[in-house]
Write a protein that holds these residues in place. Structure first.
Motif, mmCIF file in Angstrom:
data_model
loop_
_atom_site.group_PDB
_atom_site.id
_atom_site.type_symbol
_atom_site.label_atom_id
_atom_site.label_comp_id
_atom_site.label_asym_id
_atom_site.label_seq_id
_atom_site.Cartn_x
_atom_site.Cartn_y
_atom_site.Cartn_z
ATOM 1 N N LYS A 215 0.844 -1.194 0.000
ATOM 2 C CA LYS A 215 0.000 0.000 0.000
ATOM 3 C C LYS A 215 0.875 1.237 0.000
ATOM 4 O O LYS A 215 2.023 1.202 0.441
ATOM 5 N N TYR A 216 0.346 2.282 -0.563
ATOM 6 C CA TYR A 216 1.065 3.549 -0.535
ATOM 7 C C TYR A 216 0.066 4.692 -0.451
ATOM 8 O O TYR A 216 -1.138 4.505 -0.657
ATOM 9 N N LEU A 217 0.600 5.850 -0.138
ATOM 10 C CA LEU A 217 -0.276 7.012 0.002
ATOM 11 C C LEU A 217 -0.312 7.801 -1.294
ATOM 12 O O LEU A 217 0.720 8.080 -1.893
ATOM 13 N N GLN A 218 -1.539 8.094 -1.716
ATOM 14 C CA GLN A 218 -1.682 8.961 -2.884
ATOM 15 C C GLN A 218 -2.373 10.212 -2.359
ATOM 16 O O GLN A 218 -3.592 10.217 -2.158
ATOM 17 N N ALA B 38 -3.737 12.102 0.447
ATOM 18 C CA ALA B 38 -4.158 11.672 1.779
ATOM 19 C C ALA B 38 -4.797 10.287 1.724
ATOM 20 O O ALA B 38 -5.153 9.720 2.742
ATOM 21 N N ARG B 39 -4.922 9.745 0.510
ATOM 22 C CA ARG B 39 -5.642 8.493 0.343
ATOM 23 C C ARG B 39 -4.682 7.298 0.357
ATOM 24 O O ARG B 39 -3.604 7.347 -0.234
ATOM 25 N N GLU B 40 -5.092 6.252 1.030
ATOM 26 C CA GLU B 40 -4.271 5.050 1.082
ATOM 27 C C GLU B 40 -4.693 4.120 -0.058
ATOM 28 O O GLU B 40 -5.863 3.772 -0.179
ATOM 29 N N HIS C 136 -4.331 0.479 -1.934
ATOM 30 C CA HIS C 136 -3.854 -0.896 -1.796
ATOM 31 C C HIS C 136 -3.567 -1.451 -3.187
ATOM 32 O O HIS C 136 -4.482 -1.852 -3.897
ATOM 33 N N THR D 47 4.741 -4.038 1.647
ATOM 34 C CA THR D 47 4.561 -3.328 2.920
ATOM 35 C C THR D 47 4.071 -4.292 3.991
ATOM 36 O O THR D 47 4.097 -3.979 5.170
#
Lengths: 229, 182
Positions: A10-13, A15-17, A19, A58
């Protein structure tokens, strides 16, 4: 040979996470020719990158021949990637200023091995790819199919445990694509493990197994029966 | 319709008796099209009535005469005309799967979505078998019919690919319309 246990990415785009991968478990045996299919954004390339050590999960674990690819340093991962994994890409990624044979030698040149020691093997590989007459040509002098064959030779120079291909014929016409797949299927028949991302079921039909990803999760896993007789 | 012309095409190359004609038919297009002897002989009878084919009798020991069929001048003309005319009828949408789709459960999409995945897996396996045969064909030395055999297999592969794409779209539209319920 490759074992993936509950791998997530997962990563942050903003403020959105996001998956990209959710809880994927997968065991790839030596000698398999596995295709990863699924809609765009389903996590195909993310999974390929994890298998090839271009990226780390992750969550979860990944092992290649029993050695972990997760939770290790970037330098260690780079070393495994260079020595154990061969890559081919949609846009070939050849260096334009180098000749075909120099491009093929590149992975071992980066290891500090002298060109003269690598060259005979590189020439042999190019001959096996049907490019014996093209060894001194630069990429701009080659057709798309020829460039991809140079890229395959380059991927094989380190005798990788696994050959990874991300849409290898996405940029080629049907006839040229077929030549590339015939080469890959030939390599697989000689024992080369191959993992390929593709959206083309005609390409997947050359392999031994097809998995489908949906929204980052493993949705289907189909074994395709026999190899060519 | 095409059975008639396939048989004329085979006889245009060589005079043959019924059994040989069937073998030649199987060899050329048997991958996609199976015919029994009854169909072969009834087509031959029809072609004879239309003066497109004729036969000679060949005597055999203790067995009925063998009929050797050959194409007539009229047959050749019709064949040539047919060979140079494009096909107007596109593939019929009469797939058995399509009928299943018509009768799917409208309240619970689960079963049809499962079936779609199974159907896709089936097509993939079929494509894999065809591909393996194509790969083996490419390793064998060239013989006269290997190009057409390969092109027919390609057609099978492209059609199966289209079916898989269509099924994927079906699943997506069914989910969007009915919700996933699973």
């Amino acid at each position: 040979m490759i074992e993936i246990r509950n791998a997530g990415k997962k990563y942050l785009q903003g403020a959105r996470e996001v998956h990209a991968l959710r809880n994927v478990s997968l065991r790839i045996k030596s000698g398999e020719f596995l295709s990863i299919m699924g809609p765009s954004g389903s996590g195909k390339s993310t999974l390929l990158n994890l298998i090839g050590g271009l990226d780390q999960p992750t969550s979860g674990e990944i092992f290649m021949d029993g050695r972990p690819l997760h939770g290790i340093s970037d330098d260690e991962l780079t070393l495994i990637r260079r020595r154990r994994v061969g890559f081919i890409f949609q846009f070939f990624n050849l260096l334009p200023i180098l000749t075909a044979v120099e491009n093929v030698c590149l992975p071992l040149l980066l290891e500090g091995i002298p060109f003269t020691r690598i060259k005979p093997k590189a020439v042999l590989l190019l001959e096996q790819m049907g490019l014996g007459e093209r060894t001194e040509h630069r990429p701009e002098q080659l057709s798309g199919g020829e460039m991809q064959r140079v890229a395959i030779a380059r991927a094989l120079i380190t005798e990788p445990a696994v050959l990874l291909a991300d849409e290898p014929t996405g940029n080629l016409d049907s006839h040229t694509s077929e030549e590339i797949f015939l080469l890959l299927s030939n390599l697989n028949e000689k024992g080369q493990t191959i993992v390929m991302v593709t959206h083309d079921s005609k390409a997947a039909a050359y392999g031994t197994r097809v998995i489908t990803l949906k929204d980052g999760a493993l949705a289907e896993d189909v074994s395709l029966g026999g190899a060519p007789s | 319709m095409s059975v008639k012309f396939a048989m004329l095409g085979i006889l245009a190359e060589k005079n043959l008796h019924g059994y040989e004609l069937k073998s030649s038919f199987d060899e050329k297009v048997g991958e996609f099209w199976s015919l029994n002897y009854g169909q072969i002989y009834s087509t031959l009878d029809r072609l004879e009535k239309e003066d497109l084919v004729t036969h000679d009798r060949q005597a055999q020991d203790r067995r009925p005469d063998k009929k050797i069929y050959s194409i007539t001048g009229k047959g050749r003309t019709e064949l040539e005309e047919w060979l140079s005319t494009p096909v107007h009828k596109v593939r019929a949408l009469r797939d058995e799967f399509f009928i299943k789709l018509v009768f799917m459960d409208r309240k619970d999409p689960g079963p049809i979505l499962d079936l779609i995945e199974k159907q896709k897996a089936h097509y993939l396996k079929q494509m894999n078998r065809l591909t393996n045969r194509k790969v083996s064909l490419k390793k064998r030395p060239e013989h006269a019919d290997s190009l057409t055999a390969e092109l027919l297999m390609d057609a099978g592969l492209f059609h199966a690919e289209a079916d898989i794409k269509w099924l994927t779209l079906c699943a997506s539209k069914i989910k969007a319309t009915m919700g996933e319920n699973t």
